[in-house]
Motif scaffolding. Structure first.
Motif, PDB file in Angstrom:
ATOM      1  N   UNK A 139      29.205  -0.063  24.876  1.00 33.92           N
ATOM      2  CA  UNK A 139      29.583  -0.445  26.252  1.00 33.92           C
ATOM      3  C   UNK A 139      28.590  -0.620  27.274  1.00 33.92           C
ATOM      4  N   UNK A 140      28.860  -1.109  28.250  1.00 33.79           N
ATOM      5  CA  UNK A 140      27.852  -1.029  29.580  1.00 33.79           C
ATOM      6  C   UNK A 140      28.635  -1.000  30.681  1.00 33.79           C
ATOM      7  N   UNK A 141      28.249   0.143  31.382  1.00 32.62           N
ATOM      8  CA  UNK A 141      28.931   0.359  32.632  1.00 32.62           C
ATOM      9  C   UNK A 141      28.082  -0.026  33.953  1.00 32.62           C
ATOM     10  N   UNK A 142      28.846  -0.898  34.743  1.00 29.35           N
ATOM     11  CA  UNK A 142      28.231  -1.056  36.099  1.00 29.35           C
ATOM     12  C   UNK A 142      28.810  -0.397  37.091  1.00 29.35           C
ATOM     13  N   UNK A 193      26.359   8.401  34.813  1.00 30.04           N
ATOM     14  CA  UNK A 193      26.321   8.116  33.337  1.00 30.04           C
ATOM     15  C   UNK A 193      27.578   8.948  32.740  1.00 30.04           C
ATOM     16  N   UNK A 194      27.626  10.068  32.776  1.00 27.39           N
ATOM     17  CA  UNK A 194      28.937  10.871  31.942  1.00 27.39           C
ATOM     18  C   UNK A 194      29.878  10.974  32.864  1.00 27.39           C
ATOM     19  N   UNK A 195      29.801  10.535  34.127  1.00 26.63           N
ATOM     20  CA  UNK A 195      30.904  10.557  34.874  1.00 26.63           C
ATOM     21  C   UNK A 195      31.779   9.225  34.772  1.00 26.63           C
ATOM     22  N   UNK A 196      31.266   8.421  33.939  1.00 25.65           N
ATOM     23  CA  UNK A 196      32.271   7.140  33.505  1.00 25.65           C
ATOM     24  C   UNK A 196      32.162   7.056  31.904  1.00 25.65           C
ATOM     25  N   UNK A 197      32.167   8.020  31.360  1.00 25.54           N
ATOM     26  CA  UNK A 197      32.365   8.233  29.824  1.00 25.54           C
ATOM     27  C   UNK A 197      33.308   7.638  29.458  1.00 25.54           C
ATOM     28  N   UNK A 198      33.554   7.261  28.247  1.00 28.59           N
ATOM     29  CA  UNK A 198      35.118   6.865  27.568  1.00 28.59           C
ATOM     30  C   UNK A 198      35.933   7.813  27.223  1.00 28.59           C
ATOM     31  N   UNK A 199      35.163   9.071  27.325  1.00 33.35           N
ATOM     32  CA  UNK A 199      36.044  10.380  27.090  1.00 33.35           C
ATOM     33  C   UNK A 199      36.462  10.803  28.495  1.00 33.35           C
ATOM     34  N   UNK A 200      37.588  10.279  29.071  1.00 30.60           N
ATOM     35  CA  UNK A 200      37.896  10.576  30.459  1.00 30.60           C
ATOM     36  C   UNK A 200      38.432  12.042  30.392  1.00 30.60           C
ATOM     37  N   UNK A 201      37.568  12.608  31.701  1.00 29.09           N
ATOM     38  CA  UNK A 201      38.076  14.127  32.038  1.00 29.09           C
ATOM     39  C   UNK A 201      37.921  14.114  33.540  1.00 29.09           C
ATOM     40  N   UNK A 202      37.781  15.422  33.921  1.00 32.23           N
ATOM     41  CA  UNK A 202      37.706  15.711  35.085  1.00 32.23           C
ATOM     42  C   UNK A 202      36.580  14.859  36.051  1.00 32.23           C
ATOM     43  N   UNK A 203      35.343  14.895  35.441  1.00 33.77           N
ATOM     44  CA  UNK A 203      34.277  14.140  35.884  1.00 33.77           C
ATOM     45  C   UNK A 203      34.649  12.769  36.497  1.00 33.77           C
ATOM     46  N   UNK A 204      35.423  12.119  35.513  1.00 24.63           N
ATOM     47  CA  UNK A 204      35.817  10.592  35.930  1.00 24.63           C
ATOM     48  C   UNK A 204      36.851  10.672  36.916  1.00 24.63           C
ATOM     49  N   UNK A 205      37.849  11.705  36.934  1.00 26.95           N
ATOM     50  CA  UNK A 205      38.486  11.649  38.092  1.00 26.95           C
ATOM     51  C   UNK A 205      37.998  12.020  39.477  1.00 26.95           C
ATOM     52  N   UNK A 206      36.879  12.768  39.655  1.00 23.48           N
ATOM     53  CA  UNK A 206      36.098  12.881  40.852  1.00 23.48           C
ATOM     54  C   UNK A 206      35.641  11.714  41.517  1.00 23.48           C
ATOM     55  N   UNK A 266      23.488  12.459  27.245  1.00 22.19           N
ATOM     56  CA  UNK A 266      23.960  12.756  26.134  1.00 22.19           C
ATOM     57  C   UNK A 266      25.080  13.701  26.111  1.00 22.19           C
ATOM     58  N   UNK A 267      26.310  13.424  25.357  1.00 21.74           N
ATOM     59  CA  UNK A 267      27.354  14.346  25.223  1.00 21.74           C
ATOM     60  C   UNK A 267      27.538  14.547  23.838  1.00 21.74           C
ATOM     61  N   UNK A 268      27.668  16.003  23.509  1.00 22.42           N
ATOM     62  CA  UNK A 268      28.017  16.368  22.037  1.00 22.42           C
ATOM     63  C   UNK A 268      29.220  17.436  22.164  1.00 22.42           C
ATOM     64  N   UNK A 269      30.450  16.907  21.823  1.00 21.58           N
ATOM     65  CA  UNK A 269      31.566  17.593  22.005  1.00 21.58           C
ATOM     66  C   UNK A 269      31.889  17.500  23.355  1.00 21.58           C
ATOM     67  N   UNK A 270      31.959  18.996  23.695  1.00 22.59           N
ATOM     68  CA  UNK A 270      32.236  19.042  25.350  1.00 22.59           C
ATOM     69  C   UNK A 270      31.164  19.453  26.302  1.00 22.59           C
TER      70      UNK A 270
END
Length: 443
Positions: free
Chosen positions: A354-357, A24-37, A409-413
């Motif tokens: 948004x919806x992520x598959x 869930x958070x690793x496909x967040x619109x706020x792209x960070x290191x988790x998305x890159x993993x 959920x994500x609140x700020x960082x």
């Protein structure tokens, strides 16, 4: 051996497994290191010029037998695990992300980060064999298992270096490529594999015997888990060993752009393509043939393994029985990482919604004694995303535990979530995971 199996059952009953760490958070619109993993090409889409990940932890487990209602209504969990005819699969899985940083520079994105892993698994265990080891109330039962039954545990660490580049962009479209190179630090490993077991279980004088049996057996161990692998401290003190392995990830990403964001963000990646070598004075990997002749009310007494806490003790008991023959030993332990193919699409439904598959498909076979396991999965994650707040709910179907649903959920960082808390509380879910972490961006 009984103590080892019961420890695994109890731990997996109270921890829980998700189809993917940080789901869930690793496909967040706020792209960070988790998305890159998940996909190294995402480092070209960083939301901040500088991204810092301080810490993150995900604790998971899975089983295909015991549901949440069983945990609160039964005290004999081991009896529930080894019922029915389906093979038993149980996984305990911990991922710890250490400090990391990422940088966006023109069309490029770069990152360096660290991780540590710990795993303890039962794979395709015949329920009759498991019941024979954990209780003494069996009648005569046949065994005919074509797959490889495994009990294994491992720890390792990695340091990763990533680079991504925007290779094409216009007003509506954007394509990016990325790669990650990982340095692997194997900590400890142990494996007990029993392949193509055929035989008969008999009950005589409150003892369970295995006779008229044949199988191919692998016994391997290295590091602190060679001494004991039902002790938590043996995992924590061996998360990072010496540098002795490498792996790579490759990924591609596409965005259909819109003002201030995208209508579609999709990508695909191959991850964990590599292996590591465990080395040490206590390294040992031996393949045996198990040969127990037919003898009524006699054979291999499975009660002899009830006090075992390590594989060297199990191995010694088997050797003393005289039923292990044709040993082939070596001190090399080359273990394959859990290689997977990932694909995902994040689709804008209406502004802020948004919806992520997402799908994960493993590339290796869990039956192989030199393979670290993973599982196939598919998930759908609807999310509401604002600039500083994001709320999402992941629903998945997993190879081991079936259908799960959770919330995060994500609140700020700061972020926190579980991919199965909803189904754990409302239905007979066979998993319940938890993760949390903190990150922040600069500029």
């Amino acid at each position: 051996m009984k103590k080892i199996i019961l420890t695994l059952i109890i731990a997996s009953s109270f921890v829980g497994f998700a189809q993917e760490h940080f789901s869930g958070v690793n496909t967040s619109r706020r792209v960070g290191i988790l998305n890159g993993t998940i996909n190294p090409a995402e480092f070209a889409n960083l939301s901040s010029r500088i991204e810092v990940g301080l810490f993150a932890t995900s604790i998971n487990a899975a089983n295909n037998k015991v549901g949440f209602s069983d945990l609160v209504s039964s005290t004999n969990i081991e009896n529930l695990i080894f019922t029915g005819s389906d093979p038993v699969n149980m996984r305990i899985d911990v991922e710890i992300q250490g400090p990391g940083a990422a940088l966006k520079f023109h069309k490029w994105g770069f990152a360096v980060y660290s991780k540590a892993f710990a795993k303890l698994n039962l794979v395709n265990v015949d329920p009759n064999l498991g019941a024979a080891i954990t209780n003494n109330n069996l009648s005569i039962l046949p065994l005919n298992t074509l797959s490889n039954q495994r009990l294994f545990a491992t720890t390792w660490g990695e340091v990763a270096f990533s680079a991504a580049r925007n290779v094409f962009e216009n007003d509506k479209n954007k394509w990016s490529l990325g790669a990650t190179f990982k340095l692997l630090f194997p900590g400890s490993y142990t494996n007990f594999g029993v392949n193509t077991l055929q035989g008969t279980l008999t009950n005589s004088g409150n003892n369970i015997y295995l006779n008229n049996a044949t199988a191919d057996i692998n016994i391997a161990y290295s590091g602190s888990l060679a001494n004991n692998f039902d002790n938590v401290s043996d995992y924590s003190k061996s998360l990072f060993g010496s540098l002795n392995g490498a792996a790579v990830d490759f990924g591609v990403n596409y965005q259909r752009k819109t003002a201030g964001g995208y209508k579609l963000n999709m990508g695909a990646s191959f991850r964990n393509l590599g292996s590591m070598n465990f080395k040490g004075s206590d390294n040992k990997s031996t393949n045996y043939k198990l040969a127990i002749p037919q003898s009524p009310n006699q054979g291999l007494n499975l009660n002899d393994f009830q006090g075992a806490t390590n594989l060297s003790g199990v191995e010694e008991t088997l050797i003393q029985s005289g039923y292990l023959i044709n040993p082939e030993s070596n001190s090399d332990l080359k273990i394959k990482l859990p290689s997977v193919f990932n694909a995902y699409a994040d689709i804008k439904i209406i502004p802020k919604v948004y919806v992520t598959l997402f799908t994960q498909q493993k590339l290796g076979s869990d039956n192989n004694n030199d393979q670290i396991t993973t599982q196939n999965s598919f998930s759908i994650t609807p999310r509401v995303g604002l600039k500083s707040i994001e709320i999402y709910s992941t629903w998945a179907t997993n190879e081991i535990s079936g259908v799960t649903g959770g919330f995060g959920y994500r609140i700020f960082g700061f972020y926190m979530g579980s991919s199965s808390i909803i189904t754990a509380l409302t239905s007979d879910s066979k998993q319940a995971d938890f993760y949390f972490g903190y990150r922040f961006g600069i500029l």
